[in-house]
Design a protein around this motif. Structure first.
Motif, short mmCIF file in Angstrom:
data_model
loop_
_atom_site.label_atom_id
_atom_site.label_comp_id
_atom_site.label_asym_id
_atom_site.label_seq_id
_atom_site.Cartn_x
_atom_site.Cartn_y
_atom_site.Cartn_z
N ASP A 89 -3.74 5.95 0.40
CA ASP A 89 -4.20 4.24 0.05
C ASP A 89 -3.20 4.14 -0.97
O ASP A 89 -3.00 2.70 -0.88
CB ASP A 89 -5.55 4.27 -0.40
N ASP A 90 -2.85 4.63 -2.13
CA ASP A 90 -1.70 4.22 -2.99
C ASP A 90 -0.51 3.80 -2.51
O ASP A 90 0.17 2.77 -2.64
CB ASP A 90 -1.67 5.37 -4.04
N ILE A 126 0.06 3.32 0.82
CA ILE A 126 0.01 1.74 1.57
C ILE A 126 0.16 0.67 0.89
O ILE A 126 0.57 -0.49 1.20
CB ILE A 126 -1.25 1.95 2.30
N GLN A 127 -0.77 0.71 -0.49
CA GLN A 127 -0.57 -0.62 -1.39
C GLN A 127 0.67 -0.71 -1.74
O GLN A 127 1.14 -1.86 -1.76
CB GLN A 127 -1.62 -0.21 -2.40
#
Length: 168
Positions: free
Chosen positions: A46-47, A49-50
């Motif tokens: 998720d990091d 992707i951000q």
């Protein structure tokens, strides 16, 4: 000219980006999204992707005199390395579109012998996996990357010689 410095962690991207910026002072140096977003610890999928989305926005800004310390393709390689079962096809497509707007890719591979001693390397398996993906993807995407090796002076001289033949 948009210049992207590409490579896994601990190969000297930031040092090189700062040296190039010192030579091209009218350019903006954009630090890698990981540092810009003040992340701490080992990033998750998720990091990344951000960071990927942030990097896409950076590349798509109107600034044409910019040096990127890390690029979309790096972040995508990290995402794939930390989460190999995640379907990244949509990210890959976005990356290819944004990559087409970058004028010069500078790739710093892990050198053999490695200039960083094994005791100094953080997350060595991840580092090697990302390096291998970058080598493969640069070829697969048809990116004409300038590969630089050696000490900082040699790397910088290689880049400045390349830029001397281009309109900077």
């Amino acid at each position: 000219m948009k210049i992207a410095i590409v490579g896994t962690h601990q190969v000297g991207k930031t040092t090189l980006a700062q040296a190039v910026h010192a030579e091209l002072q009218d350019y903006t140096l954009l630090q890698e999204p990981y540092h810009d977003q003040n992340e701490a610890g080992i990033p998750t999928a998720d990091d990344f992707i951000q960071q990927f989305n942030y990097s896409i926005k950076q590349v798509n800004t109107g600034n044409d005199r910019v040096i990127f310390d890390r690029c979309i393709i790096d972040i995508l390689a990290y995402l794939h390395a930390v989460s190999p079962t995640l379907n990244i096809q949509s990210f890959f497509t976005q990356a290819q579109t944004a990559i087409s707007t970058i004028d010069l890719f500078i790739f710093i591979p892990i050198e053999k012998p490695d200039i960083v001693t094994s005791s100094q390397v953080e997350m060595p398996k991840l580092r090697q996996a990302v390096n291998d993906l970058l080598i493969e993807w640069i070829d697969d995407m048809g990116i004409d990357a300038l590969v630089v090796r050696g000490d900082i002076q040699l790397r910088l001289a290689t880049i400045m010689n390349k830029l001397a033949g281009s309109a900077v």
